[in-house]
Scaffold this active site. Structure first.
Site, mmCIF file in Angstrom:
data_model
loop_
_atom_site.group_PDB
_atom_site.id
_atom_site.type_symbol
_atom_site.label_atom_id
_atom_site.label_comp_id
_atom_site.label_asym_id
_atom_site.label_seq_id
_atom_site.Cartn_x
_atom_site.Cartn_y
_atom_site.Cartn_z
ATOM 1 C CB SER A 1 -0.876 -0.004 1.252
ATOM 2 O OG SER A 1 -0.024 0.184 2.379
ATOM 3 C CG ASP B 1 -3.826 -2.793 -1.486
ATOM 4 O OD1 ASP B 1 -4.810 -3.080 -2.189
ATOM 5 O OD2 ASP B 1 -3.889 -2.654 -0.245
ATOM 6 C CG HIS C 1 -10.356 -4.131 -1.586
ATOM 7 N ND1 HIS C 1 -9.163 -3.459 -1.527
ATOM 8 C CD2 HIS C 1 -10.448 -4.641 -2.835
ATOM 9 C CE1 HIS C 1 -8.556 -3.557 -2.706
ATOM 10 N NE2 HIS C 1 -9.323 -4.261 -3.519
ATOM 11 N N GLY C 2 -11.125 -5.187 2.499
ATOM 12 C CA GLY C 2 -11.608 -4.962 3.866
ATOM 13 C C GLY C 2 -12.073 -6.234 4.556
ATOM 14 C CG ASN D 1 -7.432 -7.244 -0.903
ATOM 15 O OD1 ASN D 1 -7.124 -8.226 -1.562
ATOM 16 N ND2 ASN D 1 -7.407 -6.015 -1.386
ATOM 17 C CB THR E 1 -6.780 -3.770 9.688
ATOM 18 O OG1 THR E 1 -7.041 -2.769 8.701
ATOM 19 C CG2 THR E 1 -6.826 -3.146 11.059
HETATM 20 O O1 G3H Z 1 -6.514 -3.204 0.244
HETATM 21 C C1 G3H Z 1 -6.355 -3.744 1.349
HETATM 22 C C2 G3H Z 1 -7.435 -4.426 2.038
HETATM 23 O O2 G3H Z 1 -8.663 -4.129 1.512
HETATM 24 C C3 G3H Z 1 -7.274 -4.533 3.526
HETATM 25 O O3 G3H Z 1 -8.447 -4.292 4.278
HETATM 26 O O4 G3H Z 1 -7.234 -3.622 6.324
HETATM 27 O O5 G3H Z 1 -9.664 -3.999 6.392
HETATM 28 O O6 G3H Z 1 -8.134 -5.920 6.107
HETATM 29 P P1 G3H Z 1 -8.365 -4.477 5.866
HETATM 30 ZN ZN ZN Z 2 -8.423 -2.337 0.021
#
Ligand code: G3H
Ligand code: ZN
Length: 283
Positions: free
Chosen positions: A50, A83, A208-209, A230, A233
């Site tokens: 990132s 990313d 994502h997320g 993905n 965090t």
């Molecule tokens: O692009 C990176 C991801 O979407 C990470 O998402 O930090 O919520 O796991 P996250």
């Molecule tokens: Zn993301």
């Protein structure tokens, strides 16, 4: 095996009904922890970088660290992915530096502009056989406490159709109520959007997320053709927690002892995600 692109990985994952874990990396220890897990489970893996990671460890370090992981784990396919690249320039820089997969994230822009930018990146990346991930439906924004700040990321399937009429990326991230960071409470993930979009395209989706998202939701999403999940965090917080535990041991000031304990513990966390993705034994 050298670094691979995500093309073959996604084809096999999509056809086989599983996904590949994509993990954000920024230092040697996290690269080691992730690739050791993938190596032990004979799973393909995506290491992604990132903006923050690039600011800390520039492209040179990151590429070399990932190349070292490839040498250490010759039996598994490893891809190096940009990313949330937010400009043509950063995509080109990553391409030049050896990344084997690019994301151009134009999701904050109007559809036509997003598609135009995506096409610009695709045009060049194609010459190098490097696949491109695009995004539509900007990811939800959370404040420091995880509270929702905006809610404009649930993409309308018709907009997705318009977008895909204008450009043809290799994979697509669609805003479906997901967000980066820890969710406050239960996120309302709209799998029905993926279901609708799946009716008119067979493009592999990217989710994502995934930190904090319910496992059953992730599994359902994979059934709808999500080929990449993905995690960012959760990985970095887990690593720090493990490091804090390591600090309580008799480390004698050896930072490598701390890193080793944290890596070993992180490897176990990653294995759980690989099993969730269903990619164990798919190397
Ligand atoms: O692009 C990176 C991801 O979407 C990470 O998402 O930090 O919520 O796991 P996250
Ligand atoms: Zn993301």
């Amino acid at each position: 095996m050298s670094l691979v692109t995500t093309t073959e990985m996604f084809k096999k994952a999509y056809d086989g009904g599983y996904a590949i874990g994509a993990f954000n990396v920024n230092n040697m220890e996290i690269v080691q922890g992730i690739t050791e897990a993938a190596g032990e489970l004979k799973s393909p893996v995506i290491l992604q970088v990132s903006k923050g990671a690039r600011a800390y460890a520039n492209h040179t370090y990151l590429v070399k660290l990932v190349e070292a992981a490839v040498i250490e784990n010759p039996e598994i396919p490893i891809a190096l992915h940009l990313d949330h690249g937010d400009s043509f320039d950063i995509c080109m820089k990553s391409l030049k530096n050896g990344f084997t997969s690019l994301m151009i994230d134009g999701s904050t822009k109007p559809i036509e502009e997003n598609a135009r930018l995506t096409n610009e990146v695709i045009k060049v990346a194609k010459c190098f056989d490097v696949p491109v991930e695009a995004e539509i439906g900007e990811l939800l924004r959370l404040d420091e406490a995880g509270a929702q700040m905006e809610n404009k990321n649930v993409a309308n399937p018709e907009q997705v159709r318009q977008f895909l009429d204008l450009c043809q990326p290799d994979s697509l991230a669609i805003g479906i109520g997901n967000a980066h960071g820890y969710y406050k409470g239960e996120p309302d993930i709209k799998l029905e959007v993926l279901e609708e979009v799946r009716k008119f395209t067979d493009i592999p989706f990217v989710l994502h997320g995934c930190t904090g998202m319910r496992e059953d939701i992730i599994k359902e999403a994979i059934k709808l053709g999500v080929a990449k999940i993905n995690f960012g965090t959760e990985i970095r917080y887990k690593y720090v927690e493990h490091y804090e535990e390591a600090l309580k041991t008799n480390h004698q000031g050896h930072s490598w002892k701390l890193s080793q304990l944290a890596n070993d513990a992180l490897t176990e966390d990653i294995k759980k995600i690989i099993r969730l993705a269903g990619s164990e034994g798919k190397a």
